[in-house]
Structures are given as structure tokens and as C-alpha cells.
Design a protein around this motif. Structure first.
Motif, PDB file in Angstrom:
ATOM      1  N   GLU A  73      -4.324  -3.609 -20.213  1.00 45.63           N
ATOM      2  CA  GLU A  73      -4.708  -3.759 -18.807  1.00 45.63           C
ATOM      3  C   GLU A  73      -6.033  -3.050 -18.547  1.00 45.63           C
ATOM      4  O   GLU A  73      -6.850  -3.517 -17.779  1.00 45.63           O
ATOM      5  CB  GLU A  73      -3.643  -3.172 -17.877  1.00 45.63           C
ATOM      6  CG  GLU A  73      -2.383  -4.000 -17.798  1.00 45.63           C
ATOM      7  CD  GLU A  73      -1.418  -3.685 -18.916  1.00 45.63           C
ATOM      8  OE1 GLU A  73      -1.497  -2.578 -19.481  1.00 45.63           O
ATOM      9  OE2 GLU A  73      -0.576  -4.554 -19.226  1.00 45.63           O
ATOM     10  N   TYR A  74      -6.209  -1.916 -19.223  1.00 49.54           N
ATOM     11  CA  TYR A  74      -7.445  -1.183 -18.979  1.00 49.54           C
ATOM     12  C   TYR A  74      -8.660  -1.954 -19.489  1.00 49.54           C
ATOM     13  O   TYR A  74      -9.700  -1.957 -18.857  1.00 49.54           O
ATOM     14  CB  TYR A  74      -7.395   0.225 -19.599  1.00 49.54           C
ATOM     15  CG  TYR A  74      -8.716   0.927 -19.476  1.00 49.54           C
ATOM     16  CD1 TYR A  74      -9.283   1.136 -18.212  1.00 49.54           C
ATOM     17  CD2 TYR A  74      -9.439   1.305 -20.596  1.00 49.54           C
ATOM     18  CE1 TYR A  74     -10.518   1.729 -18.082  1.00 49.54           C
ATOM     19  CE2 TYR A  74     -10.675   1.903 -20.464  1.00 49.54           C
ATOM     20  CZ  TYR A  74     -11.214   2.121 -19.202  1.00 49.54           C
ATOM     21  OH  TYR A  74     -12.444   2.687 -19.068  1.00 49.54           O
ATOM     22  N   TYR A  77      -9.387  -4.368 -16.957  1.00 48.94           N
ATOM     23  CA  TYR A  77      -9.939  -3.671 -15.794  1.00 48.94           C
ATOM     24  C   TYR A  77     -11.415  -3.348 -16.008  1.00 48.94           C
ATOM     25  O   TYR A  77     -12.256  -3.565 -15.136  1.00 48.94           O
ATOM     26  CB  TYR A  77      -9.154  -2.378 -15.547  1.00 48.94           C
ATOM     27  CG  TYR A  77      -9.502  -1.714 -14.238  1.00 48.94           C
ATOM     28  CD1 TYR A  77      -8.737  -1.926 -13.102  1.00 48.94           C
ATOM     29  CD2 TYR A  77     -10.633  -0.907 -14.131  1.00 48.94           C
ATOM     30  CE1 TYR A  77      -9.070  -1.339 -11.900  1.00 48.94           C
ATOM     31  CE2 TYR A  77     -10.985  -0.322 -12.936  1.00 48.94           C
ATOM     32  CZ  TYR A  77     -10.196  -0.538 -11.826  1.00 48.94           C
ATOM     33  OH  TYR A  77     -10.548   0.037 -10.629  1.00 48.94           O
ATOM     34  N   ARG A 103       1.689  -7.418 -15.080  1.00 47.58           N
ATOM     35  CA  ARG A 103       1.052  -6.097 -15.186  1.00 47.58           C
ATOM     36  C   ARG A 103      -0.443  -6.185 -14.893  1.00 47.58           C
ATOM     37  O   ARG A 103      -1.009  -5.310 -14.262  1.00 47.58           O
ATOM     38  CB  ARG A 103       1.289  -5.503 -16.583  1.00 47.58           C
ATOM     39  CG  ARG A 103       2.717  -5.029 -16.819  1.00 47.58           C
ATOM     40  CD  ARG A 103       2.765  -3.992 -17.937  1.00 47.58           C
ATOM     41  NE  ARG A 103       2.202  -4.535 -19.162  1.00 47.58           N
ATOM     42  CZ  ARG A 103       2.916  -5.097 -20.134  1.00 47.58           C
ATOM     43  NH1 ARG A 103       4.216  -5.144 -20.019  1.00 47.58           N
ATOM     44  NH2 ARG A 103       2.335  -5.578 -21.200  1.00 47.58           N
ATOM     45  N   LEU A 104      -1.057  -7.262 -15.375  1.00 46.98           N
ATOM     46  CA  LEU A 104      -2.489  -7.426 -15.115  1.00 46.98           C
ATOM     47  C   LEU A 104      -2.743  -7.528 -13.607  1.00 46.98           C
ATOM     48  O   LEU A 104      -3.647  -6.886 -13.070  1.00 46.98           O
ATOM     49  CB  LEU A 104      -3.024  -8.684 -15.814  1.00 46.98           C
ATOM     50  CG  LEU A 104      -4.513  -8.904 -15.542  1.00 46.98           C
ATOM     51  CD1 LEU A 104      -5.349  -8.090 -16.512  1.00 46.98           C
ATOM     52  CD2 LEU A 104      -4.897 -10.346 -15.583  1.00 46.98           C
ATOM     53  N   PHE A 105      -1.934  -8.326 -12.931  1.00 43.91           N
ATOM     54  CA  PHE A 105      -2.130  -8.505 -11.488  1.00 43.91           C
ATOM     55  C   PHE A 105      -1.881  -7.204 -10.731  1.00 43.91           C
ATOM     56  O   PHE A 105      -2.572  -6.892  -9.777  1.00 43.91           O
ATOM     57  CB  PHE A 105      -1.210  -9.622 -10.958  1.00 43.91           C
ATOM     58  CG  PHE A 105      -1.800 -11.002 -11.097  1.00 43.91           C
ATOM     59  CD1 PHE A 105      -2.883 -11.245 -11.931  1.00 43.91           C
ATOM     60  CD2 PHE A 105      -1.277 -12.076 -10.368  1.00 43.91           C
ATOM     61  CE1 PHE A 105      -3.432 -12.517 -12.055  1.00 43.91           C
ATOM     62  CE2 PHE A 105      -1.826 -13.344 -10.481  1.00 43.91           C
ATOM     63  CZ  PHE A 105      -2.900 -13.575 -11.322  1.00 43.91           C
ATOM     64  N   ALA A 106      -0.868  -6.470 -11.188  1.00 43.06           N
ATOM     65  CA  ALA A 106      -0.548  -5.213 -10.490  1.00 43.06           C
ATOM     66  C   ALA A 106      -1.674  -4.201 -10.637  1.00 43.06           C
ATOM     67  O   ALA A 106      -1.827  -3.308  -9.805  1.00 43.06           O
ATOM     68  CB  ALA A 106       0.748  -4.636 -11.040  1.00 43.06           C
ATOM     69  N   SER A 107      -2.462  -4.322 -11.710  1.00 44.11           N
ATOM     70  CA  SER A 107      -3.456  -3.292 -11.991  1.00 44.11           C
ATOM     71  C   SER A 107      -4.885  -3.792 -11.906  1.00 44.11           C
ATOM     72  O   SER A 107      -5.814  -3.061 -12.225  1.00 44.11           O
ATOM     73  CB  SER A 107      -3.194  -2.709 -13.382  1.00 44.11           C
ATOM     74  OG  SER A 107      -3.220  -3.735 -14.351  1.00 44.11           O
ATOM     75  N   ALA A 108      -5.096  -5.030 -11.472  1.00 45.44           N
ATOM     76  CA  ALA A 108      -6.466  -5.562 -11.404  1.00 45.44           C
ATOM     77  C   ALA A 108      -7.255  -4.827 -10.314  1.00 45.44           C
ATOM     78  O   ALA A 108      -6.663  -4.319  -9.363  1.00 45.44           O
ATOM     79  CB  ALA A 108      -6.407  -7.051 -11.103  1.00 45.44           C
ATOM     80  N   ASP A 145      -1.345 -11.870  -4.948  1.00 42.77           N
ATOM     81  CA  ASP A 145      -1.538 -11.783  -3.498  1.00 42.77           C
ATOM     82  C   ASP A 145      -1.198 -13.113  -2.838  1.00 42.77           C
ATOM     83  O   ASP A 145      -0.758 -13.155  -1.698  1.00 42.77           O
ATOM     84  CB  ASP A 145      -3.002 -11.437  -3.179  1.00 42.77           C
ATOM     85  CG  ASP A 145      -3.423 -10.115  -3.796  1.00 42.77           C
ATOM     86  OD1 ASP A 145      -2.634  -9.162  -3.699  1.00 42.77           O
ATOM     87  OD2 ASP A 145      -4.517 -10.041  -4.381  1.00 42.77           O
TER      88      ASP A 145
END
Lengths: 363, 515
Positions: A73-74, A77, A103-108, A145
Motif C-alpha cells: 500500500e505504501y 501511496y 486496503r488500497l482504497f482505505a489507505s489511498a 467513496d
């Protein structure tokens, strides 16, 4: 200074490629759009044959869209952190199969609006059958979203109350750019074997086929059906679900009259087929849109939930398959008019193209 | 000339913050006549020569360290412990039992204790009531005063002219046990929104390790009410970034672990010319004259041109540094705490007693390498009935016929009390060695045997674990009064049963089973 907006397409599951393809084409056609594809490290592992990675590269080359692969994810990011716009995923939810995208969406970065698409006629989080309810539960949630649906809210009965406010109904992406239907007329005289060519689709990996007997039931009927196709001197196309590939992976022996269909669906002219048979699957919906008579397969014990396919023609034994194939080839009109009534009942917006264009312009 | 050797867990520890911030700075300021060196524990377990007079264990939470400390004491070395993290005050967290049990096991082999802060040393004192405890703060690194003065005035001038602030949060962003790092940043980050509200253009840079930037970490950061960017932490980047930053944001949580931390992060920021804004627990109150507690106060001072860290205040900062973090003073305290104890004669030189120097009891999860290590230092490897490896132990406590039985390898019988040795019964060979059975009830002073049935299920052994281990510990002490007793245990649940007050002290006879 603010960066110009980007439209980022996220690919993780192999079927994401086909789901995103019409949107990628549309996005590229919008003036001044900046598009890119972000690919999870797991995509290559899931794509055992390499077929979809090749197709994605071809698509990216054709549309001139850069691809970036990420392993954490980082990493994603870091790639996105000075940009803004939209991230669109072909599939996302809080279910284990969608964890990577979730996880990607939660941390974008919060400079991005995240969007996930309804990725099938029946689709977890949007419209369930009994097997979906049993495996995914009744409260599927999204990190996105915005969730984009195909049908009127009332027809998407499985969207959980807390996610309803995220829904944007734009219609099936396949309708962004509809091929004109070629009119098949009822047969008059003479035998044309090509006119009897149909497609059988299998998604035997699906949660709907949890029991091995349901699987073997489908395969037995298909084998008998093949023999009749062979005897008539025509052909049948067999298509495996791209993520499951059950008959391919299990090396099921096929008659010479059977043609394997492996191309992406959007590269195939569906209107050339006389009929399509499948267990409950989104592909039947694609054929319906193309004006091809479809029949939904169910096992004799009715272990397969057909609630969302209520007004479809139904077949179970090879004898049924054959009768349907002959009837559909001889007189498609009576099937197609019933199917069109079914489609109208889904309350799909009339302006699918404009709705997706408006969504993509929101970047 | 006295040599102090810091015993570290691994060669990799050399590049850790603890090494960098503490030992390397202390070593370079070591008082005359004292040398501070370091060595990984694996190296010390293999060597035959121990050149240093004093050995200080740092973050070596492993059974090997217990064996080494025991050996070092027996050959006349002074053994100390140095602590800079509080894993010991959380009595309700079983995950930390391994640290807490380790300290209790280490207590008999500890001559003196060092800790970075008052809070930490008061926690450790509960575990180590005998040994003298000294506070040795983390010292600051060397810095150039005129550079700092220039940097401070440049930063104030540029920030005031542009009304723009670059704020940095820096450090390790995660911890396997505690909610710290980016979680503190997010918990106290609400105040960062004030800068914009007060008409200052502020941006945040998060300088941290990539492990902290998991999906969860990133999702948390997304909730910060300020524009931010992320940079991967390196020592060089921290130095360079803080030298350019206007403000260091250093929130501190209120949990025991955070409250026992040193002043290091605050000092690092001040010495690079940053204004420090700290929210949460007032960890930096001793530097309070240079620490903002709210964004509003910082902005008010910026508007007046009277920020806390400014040229005219630097002499006062230097006074505080001398009082709280002087390298020379810290190194002197470190040295004197270590060297003030009388040197212990080696046991070989004094009245040499018969018998093994240590009994190493294997708990549920204890590695074969520990068995070999015990032998290397002349100790006995002791089987508890929970240890399921097939090793040639020299002393065994087995569950046989519904009771706990004690068996000793024949060649070790000569160290036993002659009365007891006569009561031994030959039981023949177990593995490669010949054994005799010793009456456990006689060793323990009981009238009856100790009933023990070991179930084959996964967890019932846990119920009897603490009492059985207590009996074995006491039995070992009675069989070999001159030996030190060490329990080697890595099993999380087993450790948890010995957690807190339930821990059997080495000196306490355990009364359990049959009276």
C-alpha cells in the motif's frame, strides 16, 4: 500548485481488465484526460496463463496509458501522493477476495476519490443470490467513496443500508458503447450449420457450484449435448469464466465440434451466436444485451438459486439444451422480445455513456 | 584502566537507535581510565576470554543472556543491566510476560542497574530490589553553537516573512506492543488544523519507517486535518529535514511505555533549530521553557517575533542541556555506577565448592541450543515434564505413573548430599545415559509424592505449569545449593502463567500438591 487530475484504473483480479476496458476507452476519449493503470503485485500470480497481463499491456499500448505495478500500500501511496483525481477499481469490498483493493482504497491519499464498479449482473454487495448471501453475508461494505451500480436502486437489493448513500447508478459498462444488434430472422428454408452455432459458458469455480455433484451434473449434460451438436454437423463454443477456468484447468476432454472461447468478451461479436447457455452468470446478461436468446442452466434438484434469473428460459437436461438451441436458432424473436422486457424492468438509465462520462469528468 | 562491555542482542543492533543515541555517545565521552566497548551476545558465548571487568546487558531478552550473566558473575565479573524502554510496568499485558519474566530471572545475576529516566528506574526497582539503580540520561550529540544560532534566526525570519511553516513528525511509526508512533500523531494531530485557521500556511511531513506505513497506518494518516507528505526515514534524512524544518510536532501518549521515554526526540529537534510543539503527556516538562503545548501559543509567539527557541534564549537552552543531557556528565555517571562496586573474586579463586555452577530448567519451549550452552558452561540441563524434546538431560523431572519423579544422571550423584544419594534407586538407561531415581518427597520435605497427570490435550498442562516449575526450581536448589537456577522458557502462554505476582521467586519454597 495543484496537480492536474488523474484517472487511475486499479487492476487486481484478472476479470478487472474486462470490467475496466470500456471505462478506460471512454476515459481516454475525454479531452485532456490523464489516465494510468495501477496493477497489484498479486495480479500476475492470479493470471496463471499470462493471458490477461498480455491483454492489459495490449490495451494500455492501444490507449497509450502507462502501467505501474506496486507491491505494498505504501508503494502505491508513494506513487500517488502528489497527484489527485479518481481511482477506479473493477472490484472492491470488505470480502477476503477483494482485500488487496480494499486496503488500497482505505489507505489511498485523500486527494483521490475512490470508485468501485458493480462487476456483474449478480455481484457481491450489489445483488446477491442465496450462495452470495451464504458466503458473503448480508452486510458487504466498501472502502470506495462511490459505488457504481447497473440498475435502479430498487433492483439492487443487496446494497447494505450504510452503503446506499455511496450509490451512483450509471448502468452496465458494456452499454457505454453498444454494438448494433444484427437482426436474426426466423429460418425459412435450407440448412445452414453456422446458424446453429451457440455458446455454452461455465463458471464451475463459482460459489454457486459448491457441490461436486452440481459440477459433474453440468459436465455430463454438456457432454451429451456436444454429441448432438456433432451429429448435426455444427459447432458449439465453450467459454470458461476467466478467473475460474474450471474446464481448462481440469483438462476436461472436448469433442472436435467444440471450440474453446478464450478471447476477452469485448473482442467477440456476440450477435453472431444463435444462443447462449450458462448457469446463472453475468455473461447471460451480455448476450441478452446483444439480442441473443439465452437459457439459464439449473440442476434438477434446484440447488442453484435462480431468483434473479426468474424470467429467463431454463434448461437442465441435455434434451432441454438441445430443444432450446433448436428453438432459439429457428425463431430467436420470441426469446429476444421476452428478454428485452426483462431488461426494461431493471430500469437501466437511458444515458449510460453520459453518466460514465460525467463520473470520469468529476476527476 | 577499566573496560565496560555492552552486551548487545545481535550485530544488527549496532545500527539501532539505542546504540546510536546512547552507547556511542557515552563511549565517546567516557571518563579517563574507562573504555566502553560492545559485543554481540553470540560472540561472548563462544569466546574463552572475557577481557572487560564490567558487562552491561542491553535489550538481550533471551535465555542465552541469563546463562552468560551467570557465568560472568561466577568468573568474578561485575554484571549490570541497562534499560531504556518500559516493557515492565504493564502487568495486565501477557504479551510482555517474556520481558518481565526475563528481568526476574536476571535479578540474581545483576550487580547494578542503569536506566534512562526516573520513571523507568522506578519501574525496574520493583523487579530488582537488591541492586543499586542509577539514572543515566541519553546524552546529546556534539553540535556547533554558532551554527545553531544562525539556523534558529534564519528559520524565524523566513517563516515570519512568508507566514509558511514546515512541520515535521519524525521517528519510528509503529511498535508491536504499544499504540505509539503514527497513532500518537493522529490522536493529537487535531491541533495541526489551528495553523491554517490562524492564517498560517502549514504543511506536515511524516518521516517514518515503511513498516509503519501499512494500509492501517496510511488509513489513519488520511484523517489528519492538514496537508501532508510522507518520507521514508533514514538517519541522514532526519538530520537534514529537521535542519530545514520550522516546527517539530512531538505528541506523547499517556501509557507507561511512552511516559518512561527519554528527552531524546525533543533534544534532537531543538538542536536542529526547530520549535517544538508537544501535545499529550508532558514528557518534556524539564525543557518546558522551549516546548509549546498548543499551536495557538506558537502562532501567538510567531506573530510577536518572540518564539521560545530564539537567539537570546540559547544560553538558557545550553544550561538545560548541561543539566539534563550532558554527554560528559552522563558518561561520568555511567562509569561511576559501573565501577564503584567492589570487584568480586572469581569463585575459582575463593572457596571452590563442588557441583555444577547452574541448573538450566527447560520449560515448554526451550531450544536445543540452550541445552548445549548449559553444558558448555558446566551446567546441568534439567528437563521439566513440559519439555518435549529428546535430549540427554542430566537431571529429569518426568511425569510417571501419575506423579512427578526426579531422576539424576549417575555421574552427577557425587555432588549430592550423601544421605540423599543413598536413597537413589537405579532406573537404568534413558536415551544415552544411566539414571537413578531420587525421592522427590524427601528432597522437598513432603510426606507424599507430588501427583501429576499430564493430559495429551493442548492446554491442560498450563494449569499445572506454575506449580510444577516452582517445585522443580526448589528441588534444584536443594540438590545443588551452590548452583544458580535458570528457567529457559519461550512459550508465550507458559510465561503468562508466571506473569506478575504469580511468578515463583527462587527463594520461595512452593507449597502445592500434597501438604
Amino acid at each position: 500548485m495543484r496537480a492536474p487530475p488523474s484517472i487511475v484504473f486499479h487492476v487486481h483480479l484478472v476479470q478487472d481488465v474486462a470490467i475496466l476496458q470500456p471505462l478506460m476507452k471512454l476515459a481516454r476519449s475525454l479531452p485532456g484526460s490523464r489516465c494510468e493503470v495501477l496493477v497489484s503485485a498479486e495480479f500476475a500470480k492470479l493470471d496463471a496463463t499470462g493471458r490477461w497481463a498480455t491483454e492489459l499491456s495490449r490495451l494500455c499500448a492501444e490507449l497509450d496509458v502507462p502501467q505501474t505495478h506496486y507491491a505494498s500500500e505504501y508503494e502505491a501511496y508513494r506513487h500517488l501522493q502528489n497527484k489527485r483525481g479518481l481511482i477506479i477499481a473493477g472490484s472492491e469490498s470488505n470480502l477476503p477476495n477483494h482485500a488487496v483493493t480494499h486496503r488500497l482504497f482505505a489507505s489511498a491519499p485523500s486527494s483521490f476519490t475512490t470508485i468501485t464498479l458493480q462487476h456483474g449482473f449478480e455481484c457481491v454487495g450489489f445483488l446477491h443470490n442465496v450462495a452470495h448471501d451464504a458466503s458473503a453475508g448480508l452486510a458487504v461494505r466498501f472502502a470506495a467513496d462511490v459505488i457504481v451500480g447497473w440498475f435502479a436502486p430498487a433492483r439492487l437489493s443487496s446494497i447494505t443500508a450504510s452503503e446506499r448513500a455511496k450509490l451512483y447508478v450509471a448502468g452496465p459498462p458494456a452499454m457505454i458503447e453498444m454494438r448494433p444488434r444484427t437482426r436474426r430472422s426466423a429460418m425459412t428454408d435450407g440448412f445452414d450449420p453456422d446458424a446453429y452455432e451457440g455458446m455454452v459458458c461455465e463458471n464451475l469455480h463459482s460459489v454457486r457450484f459448491k457441490s461436486a455433484t452440481t459440477r459433474s451434473g453440468f459436465l455430463e449434460e454438456f457432454t451429451q449435448f456436444e454429441r448432438r451438436v456433432k451429429a448435426l454437423g455444427t459447432r458449439v463454443h465453450l467459454r470458461s469464466h476467466p478467473a475460474g477456468q474450471f474446464t481448462e484447468k481440469n483438462a476436461i476432454a472436448l469433442e472436435a465440434c467444440t471450440v474453446r472461447s478464450t478471447q476477452p468478451l469485448y473482442q467477440i461479436d456476440l450477435t453472431r451466436f444463435a444462443y447462449a447457455i450458462s448457469a446463472p452468470s453475468s455473461i447471460l446478461f451480455d448476450f441478452m444485451l446483444a439480442g441473443v436468446p439465452v437459457a439459464v442452466w439449473h440442476d434438477g434438484d434446484n440447488a442453484i438459486d435462480l431468483r434473479n434469473f426468474a424470467s429467463f428460459a431454463r434448461v437442465s437436461t441435455a434434451e432441454n439444451w438441445w430443444r432450446f438451441a433448436v428453438a432459439a436458432s429457428a425463431d430467436p424473436g420470441r426469446f429476444v422480445s421476452r428478454q428485452d422486457r426483462f431488461i426494461r424492468g431493471l430500469l437501466i438509465p437511458d444515458d449510460v455513456h453520459q453518466r460514465y462520462a460525467a463520473l470520469l469528468s468529476a476527476a | 584502566m577499566t573496560t565496560i562491555c555492552i552486551v548487545i542482542q545481535s550485530p544488527e543492533f549496532v545500527s539501532s537507535a539505542g546504540m546510536r543515541i546512547r552507547y556511542l555517545r557515552l563511549a565517546s565521552a567516557a571518563p579517563l581510565g574507562t573504555t566502553i566497548t560492545y559485543a554481540p551476545i553470540a560472540e561472548l558465548l563462544q569466546t574463552k576470554t572475557y577481557d572487560a571487568e564490567i558487562y552491561i546487558f542491553s535489550k538481550t531478552f533471551m535465555p542465552e543472556a541469563l546463562i552468560l550473566a551467570c557465568h560472568l558473575q561466577k568468573i568474578g565479573k561485575i554484571v549490570g543491566q541497562d534499560f531504556f524502554d518500559d516493557y515492565f510496568s504493564q502487568m495486565d499485558d501477557a504479551r510482555l510476560a517474556r520481558f518481565q519474566c526475563w528481568v526476574r530471572e536476571m535479578e540474581p545475576f545483576t550487580d547494578f542497574v542503569l536506566g534512562t529516566t526516573e520513571r523507568l528506574t522506578s519501574v525496574i526497582a520493583e523487579y530488582m530490589p537488591r541492586a543499586p539503580i542509577t539514572i543515566v540520561p541519553d546524552p546529546i550529540e556534539a553540535f556547533d553553537r554558532s551554527d545553531l544560532a544562525h539556523r534558529v534566526s534564519d528559520k524565524i525570519r523566513t517563516a515570519s516573512a512568508s507566514r509558511r511553516l514546515s512541520i515535521y513528525w519524525f521517528g519510528i511509526g509503529d511498535n508491536p506492543f504499544f499504540s505509539v508512533g503514527v497513532r500518537d500523531l493522529v490522536a493529537y494531530g487535531g491541533d495541526l488544523a489551528r495553523f491554517k485557521a490562524l492564517g498560517w500556511d502549514a504543511t506536515l511531513t511524516v518521516l517514518t519507517n515503511t513498516r509503519a506505513l501499512s494500509s492501517e497506518g496510511l488509513a489513519l494518516l488520511r484523517t489528519l486535518p492538514i496537508d501532508f507528505r510522507i518520507m521514508e526515514w533514514t538517519e541522514a534524512r532526519e538530520d537534514e529535514s529537521l535542519k530545514a524544518a520550522d516546527v517539530a510536532f512531538i505528541p506523547v501518549g499517556g501509557q507507561g511505555f511512552s511516559r518512561a521515554k527519554s528527552l531524546n526526540r525533543c533534544l534532537t529537534a531543538l538542536l536542529r533549530g526547530c520549535q517544538v510543539l508537544s501535545r499529550g503527556y508532558p514528557l518534556y516538562r524539564s525543557l518546558g521553557e522551549f516546548v509549546y503545548r498548543s499551536a495557538d501559543d506558537l502562532v501567538a509567539d510567531l506573530e510577536l517575533g518572540q518564539v521560545k527557541l530564539r537567539g537570546s534564549q540559547l544560553p538558557r537552552l545550553y544550561e538545560l542541556l548541561d543539566a539534563h543531557a550532558s554527554p560528559a556528565e552522563a558518561a561520568a555517571t555511567f562509569g561511576s555506577a559501573a565501577t564503584s562496586l567492589p570487584m568480586r573474586p572469581s569463585e575459582k579463586d575463593s572457596s571452590r565448592r563442588a557441583g555444577p555452577p547452574l541448573c538450566l530448567i527447560h520449560g515448554r519451549n526451550s531450544d536445543t541450543s540452550i541445552h548445549k550452552l548449559a553444558a558448555r558452561f558446566g551446567g546441568l540441563s534439567v528437563r521439566s515434564p513440559f519439555h518435549e524434546k529428546t535430549l540427554n538431560y542430566q537431571l529429569r523431572f518426568d511425569s510417571i505413573g501419575g506423579e512427578l519423579r526426579c531422576r539424576i544422571e549417575k555421574s552427577r550423584m557425587k555432588f549430592l548430599d550423601p544421605d540423599l544419594a543413598t536413597a537413589a534407586i537405579d532406573v537404568g538407561r534413558i536415551m544415552d545415559l544411566e539414571f537413578c531415581d531420587l525421592p522427590l518427597s524427601r528432597i522437598m520435605g513432603w510426606n507424599d509424592p507430588f501427583p501429576l497427570a499430564m493430559g495429551s490435550d493442548r492446554f491442560s498442562w498450563l494449569a499445572v505449569y506454575p506449580s510444577v516449575m516452582g517445585v522443580i526450581r526448589t528441588a534444584c536448589q536443594r540438590l545443588f545449593p551452590s548452583a544458580s537456577v535458570i528457567v529457559s522458557e519461550q512459550h508465550q502462554l507458559a510465561l503468562a502463567t508466571m506473569h506478575g505476582d504469580a511468578y515463583p521467586r527462587a527463594t520461595t519454597a512452593i507449597r502445592s500438591g500434597v501438604a
